[in-house]
Write a protein that holds these residues in place. Structure first.
Motif, PDB file in Angstrom:
ATOM      1  N   GLN A   1       2.435  -5.110   0.614  1.00  0.00           N
ATOM      2  CA  GLN A   1       1.332  -5.678  -0.169  1.00  0.00           C
ATOM      3  C   GLN A   1       0.481  -4.581  -0.815  1.00  0.00           C
ATOM      4  O   GLN A   1      -0.070  -4.761  -1.901  1.00  0.00           O
TER       5      GLN A   1
ATOM      6  N   GLY B   1       1.540  -1.932  -2.058  1.00  0.00           N
ATOM      7  CA  GLY B   1       2.277  -1.257  -3.123  1.00  0.00           C
ATOM      8  C   GLY B   1       3.199  -0.162  -2.622  1.00  0.00           C
ATOM      9  O   GLY B   1       3.809   0.559  -3.418  1.00  0.00           O
TER      10      GLY B   1
ATOM     11  N   THR C   1       6.554   1.395  -0.504  1.00  0.00           N
ATOM     12  CA  THR C   1       7.961   1.091  -0.252  1.00  0.00           C
ATOM     13  C   THR C   1       8.326   1.691   1.091  1.00  0.00           C
ATOM     14  O   THR C   1       7.887   2.799   1.412  1.00  0.00           O
TER      15      THR C   1
ATOM     16  N   GLU D   1      -0.253   4.819  -1.345  1.00  0.00           N
ATOM     17  CA  GLU D   1      -0.407   3.362  -1.216  1.00  0.00           C
ATOM     18  C   GLU D   1      -0.255   2.930   0.244  1.00  0.00           C
ATOM     19  O   GLU D   1      -0.990   2.069   0.740  1.00  0.00           O
TER      20      GLU D   1
ATOM     21  N   LYS E   1      -2.634 -11.341  -0.945  1.00  0.00           N
ATOM     22  CA  LYS E   1      -2.040 -10.347  -1.840  1.00  0.00           C
ATOM     23  C   LYS E   1      -2.929  -9.123  -1.967  1.00  0.00           C
ATOM     24  O   LYS E   1      -4.146  -9.229  -2.107  1.00  0.00           O
TER      25      LYS E   1
ATOM     26  N   LYS F   1      -2.146  -5.100  -3.813  1.00  0.00           N
ATOM     27  CA  LYS F   1      -1.660  -4.733  -5.139  1.00  0.00           C
ATOM     28  C   LYS F   1      -0.447  -5.576  -5.510  1.00  0.00           C
ATOM     29  O   LYS F   1      -0.145  -5.790  -6.680  1.00  0.00           O
ATOM     30  N   SER F   2       0.246  -6.039  -4.494  1.00  0.00           N
ATOM     31  CA  SER F   2       1.452  -6.842  -4.693  1.00  0.00           C
ATOM     32  C   SER F   2       1.519  -7.883  -3.573  1.00  0.00           C
ATOM     33  O   SER F   2       0.644  -7.947  -2.709  1.00  0.00           O
ATOM     34  N   THR F   3       2.541  -8.704  -3.613  1.00  0.00           N
ATOM     35  CA  THR F   3       2.834  -9.581  -2.482  1.00  0.00           C
ATOM     36  C   THR F   3       3.779  -8.827  -1.549  1.00  0.00           C
ATOM     37  O   THR F   3       4.276  -7.753  -1.876  1.00  0.00           O
ATOM     38  N   GLY F   4       4.045  -9.396  -0.394  1.00  0.00           N
ATOM     39  CA  GLY F   4       4.979  -8.749   0.521  1.00  0.00           C
ATOM     40  C   GLY F   4       5.054  -9.460   1.847  1.00  0.00           C
ATOM     41  O   GLY F   4       4.039  -9.933   2.364  1.00  0.00           O
TER      42      GLY F   4
ATOM     43  N   GLN G   1       8.657 -14.983  -3.402  1.00  0.00           N
ATOM     44  CA  GLN G   1       7.787 -14.004  -4.046  1.00  0.00           C
ATOM     45  C   GLN G   1       8.409 -12.610  -4.011  1.00  0.00           C
ATOM     46  O   GLN G   1       9.291 -12.332  -3.197  1.00  0.00           O
ATOM     47  N   PRO G   2       7.942 -11.703  -4.905  1.00  0.00           N
ATOM     48  CA  PRO G   2       8.428 -10.320  -4.850  1.00  0.00           C
ATOM     49  C   PRO G   2       8.130  -9.678  -3.489  1.00  0.00           C
ATOM     50  O   PRO G   2       7.157 -10.028  -2.824  1.00  0.00           O
ATOM     51  N   ASN G   3       8.964  -8.755  -3.103  1.00  0.00           N
ATOM     52  CA  ASN G   3       8.798  -8.003  -1.858  1.00  0.00           C
ATOM     53  C   ASN G   3       8.931  -8.872  -0.606  1.00  0.00           C
ATOM     54  O   ASN G   3       8.269  -8.614   0.402  1.00  0.00           O
TER      55      ASN G   3
END
Length: 426
Positions: free
Chosen positions: A211, A213, A215, A230, A298, A300-303, A373-375
């Protein structure tokens, strides 16, 4: 009738009767057996396991299914001991964290040739997360799946003047402070950082990194990269919620899945990071609890983390064709539908989760959204020794929460240890 003829007829009758009475025995002797090593028996109950066995054997009368149940605690280590003793069952249920390790140990068989012979729609309807291969080979078929989402207590939210669950990190922090009333022993969430089992990282930490950002691993370099700016910021945000805002139930380092679920069931904890398997557990712990489920907040991103229970063919299977017949049946449309309806699990097939009966299970729809959702990832399937790697992460996150290391130091040290494991597995 002379005595000789009468004697011959009696002998013939006796032989005929003996042959007739031996037919069931011969049929049983010709019946193949598939021993299924798993931990689900105590979880789903003997009645359902009996129904599953009967349904499979009705469709495949030439195969006898023998479920071999063992407790989940210690199942991983027991499986390795059985392998060393050459006593593995024919089909072995595994967690996503064990696939690569068991494959490298020679405990489980690749399935690619068998899958290639199936109709295209058989494997196409298995969620893409479970298409992940280890060293170019597919070793498993899922029987249930699901991702981590947010359980939220509707009564506590209403009492705090909140109309719905948090959708962002900022809202989560704000809502958590409002929902935490230490004098009433009411807290926003239970931090789940208990060292054992190391899969506890599934709930609080890995989704948070995605979430933020970050990896977890770079597939191009095969190295851990979660110690990025991140990733560090995500862990710092988590530590601030736990240590500064104190929104978690005390005892974060000793709270695990069992404690988290029990705390939420009391009605004094507002939120819980949990998978669809938690629905049946909460029903058992407190059937009167008022709660709903939403996608995770959420950043910066979803996850989220996608997990599942997976069947494998052991390298010591007595009849690998019969073992595959059972695996294919249980991971096919009929088996998955029966498993999901009977256990309350999340179907590991798209053509089953799209059926009307499942869409009517409202609590599960947040997981459908979350997994789309992404991630929505299951990095464990690409981790050569996920159990060890998760332990490393558990230790370092605990160090950061306790202030023994900064978030950056902890993640740098964890990444260094991960990279040793990843390099050794090349």
């Amino acid at each position: 009738m002379d005595q000789h003829r009468r004697s011959s007829l009696l002998k013939l009758a006796a032989m005929t009767l003996a042959a007739m009475t031996s037919l069931p025995t011969l049929a049983l002797a010709q019946q193949k057996e598939v021993r299924w090593g798993q931990w689900k028996g105590t979880e789903v109950g003997e009645k359902f396991m009996g129904e599953l066995k009967a349904a499979f054997e009705k469709d495949h009368p030439d195969i006898k299914l023998t479920p071999v149940d063992s407790p989940f605690t210690g199942f991983h280590d027991r499986a390795i001991v059985l392998h060393q003793a050459k006593k593995l069952p024919d089909v072995l249920l595994v967690q996503v964290d064990w696939v690569a390790e068991f494959a490298d140990l020679g405990m489980i068989e690749p399935l690619d040739t068998r899958i290639a012979k199936e109709p295209k729609e058989f494997f196409a309807n298995i969620p893409v997360t479970f298409h992940a291969k280890w060293k170019g080979k597919q070793y498993y078929l899922p029987i249930e799946s699901g991702a981590v989402a947010l359980f939220w207590n509707t009564d506590l939210f209403k009492a705090a003047g909140l109309s719905g669950p948090p959708k962002t990190w900022d809202e989560f922090a704000e809502y958590s402070r409002k929902l935490t009333i230490p004098d009433k022993r009411q807290f926003a969430v239970t931090g789940t950082l208990q060292a054992e089992p190391p899969t506890n990282m599934t709930y609080d930490i890995y989704p948070l990194l995605l979430q933020g950002g970050a990896t977890l691993m770079d597939p191009a370099t095969n190295k851990a990269v979660f110690n990025s700016p991140e990733g560090v910021a995500a862990i710092e945000w988590y530590i601030e919620r736990v240590n500064k805002d104190k929104v978690s139930v005390p005892g974060v380092l000793s709270n695990g899945e069992k404690e988290k679920r029990a705390n939420f069931a009391t009605g004094n904890v507002a939120m819980m990071f949990e998978g669809p398997w938690g629905v049946a557990i909460q029903k058992q712990l407190n059937p009167n609890l008022n709660y709903d489920i939403a996608p995770l907040p959420k950043g910066k991103s979803t996850g989220t983390m996608v997990r599942g229970s997976l069947n494998t063919i052991s390298s010591q299977a007595q009849d690998k064709d019969a073992a595959w017949t059972f695996m294919r049946w249980l991971s096919g449309p009929k088996g998955i539908e029966m498993w999901a309806k009977g256990t309350g699990g999340f179907p590991a097939r798209i053509d089953v989760s799209n059926q009307d009966w499942f869409k009517e299970r409202k609590l599960f729809q947040a997981f459908v959204t979350q997994m789309a959702q992404p991630n929505a990832q299951s990095p464990f399937l690409s981790m050569p020794n996920a159990v060890q790697m998760n332990k490393v992460m558990s230790t370092e996150i605990q160090n950061a929460v306790q202030g023994k290391k900064t978030a950056k130091q902890a993640l740098d040290d964890a990444a260094a240890e991960w990279n040793k494991v990843l390099a050794a597995a090349k």
